[in-house]
Design an enzyme around this catalytic site. Structure first.
Site, PDB file in Angstrom:
ATOM      1  N   HIS A  41       0.828  -1.224   0.000  1.00 49.09           N
ATOM      2  CA  HIS A  41       0.000   0.000   0.000  1.00 49.09           C
ATOM      3  C   HIS A  41       0.850   1.256   0.000  1.00 49.09           C
ATOM      4  O   HIS A  41       0.384   2.337  -0.350  1.00 49.09           O
ATOM      5  CB  HIS A  41      -0.941   0.011   1.218  1.00 49.09           C
ATOM      6  CG  HIS A  41      -2.181  -0.800   1.000  1.00 49.09           C
ATOM      7  ND1 HIS A  41      -3.419  -0.243   0.851  1.00 49.09           N
ATOM      8  CD2 HIS A  41      -2.354  -2.122   0.864  1.00 49.09           C
ATOM      9  CE1 HIS A  41      -4.310  -1.199   0.640  1.00 49.09           C
ATOM     10  NE2 HIS A  41      -3.681  -2.352   0.644  1.00 49.09           N
ATOM     11  N   ASP A  89      -0.479  -7.618   1.632  1.00 54.56           N
ATOM     12  CA  ASP A  89       0.051  -6.253   1.585  1.00 54.56           C
ATOM     13  C   ASP A  89       1.555  -6.217   1.865  1.00 54.56           C
ATOM     14  O   ASP A  89       2.008  -5.736   2.912  1.00 54.56           O
ATOM     15  CB  ASP A  89      -0.711  -5.371   2.600  1.00 54.56           C
ATOM     16  CG  ASP A  89      -0.338  -3.901   2.451  1.00 54.56           C
ATOM     17  OD1 ASP A  89      -0.616  -3.132   3.404  1.00 54.56           O
ATOM     18  OD2 ASP A  89       0.242  -3.529   1.422  1.00 54.56           O
ATOM     19  N   SER A 183       3.282   2.226   8.342  1.00 59.92           N
ATOM     20  CA  SER A 183       3.040   1.070   7.442  1.00 59.92           C
ATOM     21  C   SER A 183       4.347   0.570   6.874  1.00 59.92           C
ATOM     22  O   SER A 183       5.246   1.353   6.543  1.00 59.92           O
ATOM     23  CB  SER A 183       2.127   1.491   6.283  1.00 59.92           C
ATOM     24  OG  SER A 183       0.851   1.811   6.773  1.00 59.92           O
TER      25      SER A 183
END
Ligand SMILES: NCc1cccc(Nc2n[nH]c3ncnc(Nc4cccc(O)c4)c23)c1
Length: 232
Positions: A41, A89, A183
């Protein structure tokens, strides 16, 4: 990182800052001399531009010995990753050259045994992500300790309502939590990378939305395959 504190400098020598035009975008970590693992992402909105990877850093801006920005030769997102959900992801980044390993730049082993981390296990997340709800960005690496929660609790309809697969894991997010810019960083349990931070619902610090991580063990074969095929 919300509700955390400044990490001891260079005690997490595997941490990477993925940057665009000198700006921290996401975390990541060194899994081999020429490879960084992060989240797929993180490439959203980058228009196919390649990241630069900062290794050996504690402060994002101050000059530090062993701090070095590496160019990226290739970015390989997991084929199952997509913008509509958090599945698969993962992003592998091949550095232009092997990282120079030293006291401030080290590889972090990742879990290869595909078995859930027990609930209540205390794990650590670190990153240069936002430290307030208003989005303040830290200059120095932050860290926070979080307990793992069971997939059953994380999947409760009042939490993530059956979206947490067996390839994901969760930690409690009451007050102390991962947030924007964290992230791609590792969830480290007992010195081993068990998960990769994924934004999930993007909510930070709300116990109703536990933090979600992509478990690494289920992807060990994919990771090894990509590194082997791109070798040399
Ligand atoms: N805790 C899970 C988690 C892990 C990693 C990233 C994230 N959040 C986010 N990832 N991407 C984002 N783009 C915009 N806003 C975001 N969250 C946000 C921003 C300000 C205040 C607040 O309460 C939450 C995020 C959330």
């Amino acid at each position: 990182i919300l509700g955390g504190y400044e990490a001891r400098p260079h005690l997490r020598p595997y941490m990477a800052s993925l940057q665009l035009d000198g700006q921290h975008v996401c975390g990541g970590f060194l899994i081999a001399e020429q490879w960084v693992l992060s989240a797929a992402h993180c490439t959203e909105g980058t228009n196919g531009k390649l990241f630069q990877v900062l290794l050996g850093a504690h402060s994002l801006t101050e000059p530090e010995p062993h701090k070095r920005l590496y160019r990226v030769r290739a970015q390989i997102a997991h084929p199952g990753s997509n913008i509509h959900n958090n599945r698969d992801d993962l992003l592998l980044l091949q550095l232009e050259e092997k990282a120079e390993l030293n006291a401030h730049v080290k590889v972090l082993p990742f879990q290869r045994e595909d078995r859930d981390v027990e609930a209540d296990t205390l794990c650590e997340a670190a990153g240069w992500g936002t430290v307030t709800h208003s989005g303040r960005r830290p200059d120095k690496l932050q860290q926070v300790e979080r307990p793992v929660i069971s997939r059953e609790l994380c999947n409760h309809r009042t939490r993530h309502d059956q979206t947490i697969t067996e390839k994901m894991m969760c930690t409690d997010s009451r007050k102390k939590d991962t947030c924007k810019g964290d992230s791609g960083g590792p969830l480290v349990c007992n010195g081993v990378a068990e998960g990769v931070v994924t934004a999930g619902s993007r909510v930070c610090g709300n116990y109703k939305k536990p933090a979600i991580y992509t478990r690494i063990a289920p992807y060990a074969a994919w990771i090894d395959g990509v590194m082997a095929s791109a070798a040399g």
